[in-house]
Design an enzyme around this catalytic site. Structure first.
Site, short mmCIF file in Angstrom:
data_model
loop_
_atom_site.label_atom_id
_atom_site.label_comp_id
_atom_site.label_asym_id
_atom_site.label_seq_id
_atom_site.Cartn_x
_atom_site.Cartn_y
_atom_site.Cartn_z
N ARG A 156 34.60 44.82 39.76
CA ARG A 156 35.68 44.61 38.78
C ARG A 156 35.20 44.81 37.35
NH1 ARG A 156 38.88 39.97 36.44
NH2 ARG A 156 41.07 40.55 36.52
N ILE B 264 44.76 43.84 33.23
CA ILE B 264 44.35 43.90 34.63
C ILE B 264 44.79 42.55 35.20
CG2 ILE B 264 42.01 43.10 34.04
CD1 ILE B 264 40.92 44.56 36.47
N SER B 265 45.44 42.57 36.36
CA SER B 265 45.99 41.33 36.91
C SER B 265 44.88 40.38 37.34
CB SER B 265 46.88 41.64 38.11
OG SER B 265 47.87 42.58 37.75
N GLN B 266 45.28 39.12 37.54
CA GLN B 266 44.36 38.09 38.04
C GLN B 266 43.91 38.48 39.46
OE1 GLN B 266 46.51 34.45 38.37
NE2 GLN B 266 44.79 33.32 39.25
#
Ligand code: SAH
Length: 219
Positions: free
Chosen positions: A39, A65-67
């Site tokens: 990530r 960027i999403s959780q």
């Protein structure tokens, strides 16, 4: 040959995976995909030290960027077996695109903001996955050329269900899309059946707006 996953953040990534397990992510294929995907290579260098926090992070162009928990929950809900053709709307950083690439046969992913898709393309290539096709355009129209899809994931919130996406689902295929206001939405799962469509409401979520012909007018 050097591994595409640098050892530098391995410990932090393992701790994130333990955190996600504690929050209810138990699908082994999803946990493996999280373990395989660096990530930190999908976030700007200024926030790289926070890449393995279970939190959304800014990626530029006003997007996030999403959780990780949200990505993991989406993927766990889909229960992919590896043979599916998947359409993703909102490539963003490209992180979820790579998670999907580890879980299905081919990912088609659409992003409307060109600088984001170019950065995502580089990060995806660096991960060594080759079963991804990217398109810069309005994802609310889908990608008819490669339809029908076994699954469609929308990573931005829509005021209502974009009908072109329902039309591009295979029979038995599932669409997961956040529906609601500009700031708060409910994740909705639509399954296409021989008789029509079935709708199931999942959790409450917060996504950036889906902007396009079958979404919001502007950001
Ligand atoms: N899963 C991605 C989510 C990024 S945020 C990640 O974690 O990195 C959602 C993305 O959807 C943003 O990059 C935004 O630009 C994009 N988006 C919004 N409306 C869109 C549309 N109509 N078509 C394609 N992408 C869209």
């Amino acid at each position: 040959m050097a591994s595409p996953v640098t050892p530098q953040f391995t410990g932090a990534r393992r701790r994130l995976i333990d955190e996600l397990r504690a929050k209810g992510i138990s699908d082994l294929a999803v946990l493996r995909a999280l373990d395989l995907t660096p990530r930190h290579q999908f976030v700007p260098t200024g926030v790289r030290h926070r890449a393995y926090e279970d939190a959304p992070l800014p990626i530029g162009s006003g997007q996030t960027i999403s959780q990780p928990y949200v990505h993991a929950m989406y993927l766990q809900t889909l229960r992919l077996h590896g043979s599916e053709k998947v359409l993703e709307i909102g490539t963003g950083s490209g992180y979820q695109t790579v998670l999907l690439a580890h879980l299905c046969r081919h990912v088609y992913s659409i992003e409307r903001i060109r600088p984001l898709i170019e950065t995502a393309r580089d990060a995806i290539t660096e991960c060594g996955v080759t079963n991804v096709s990217l398109l810069c355009g309005d994802g609310t129209l889908g990608w008819p050329e490669f339809a029908p899809y076994d699954a469609i994931l929308v990573g931005a919130g829509a005021p209502e269900i974009p009908q072109p996406l329902v039309a591009q689902l295979a029979e038995g295929g599932r669409l997961i899309v956040p529906i609601g206001g500009r700031d708060d939405q409910r994740l909705v799962e639509i399954t296409r059946t021989a008789a029509g469509v079935e709708r199931r409401n999942l959790s409450d979520v917060r996504f950036v707006p889906l902007v396009g012909k079958h979404g919001w007018e502007s950001t």
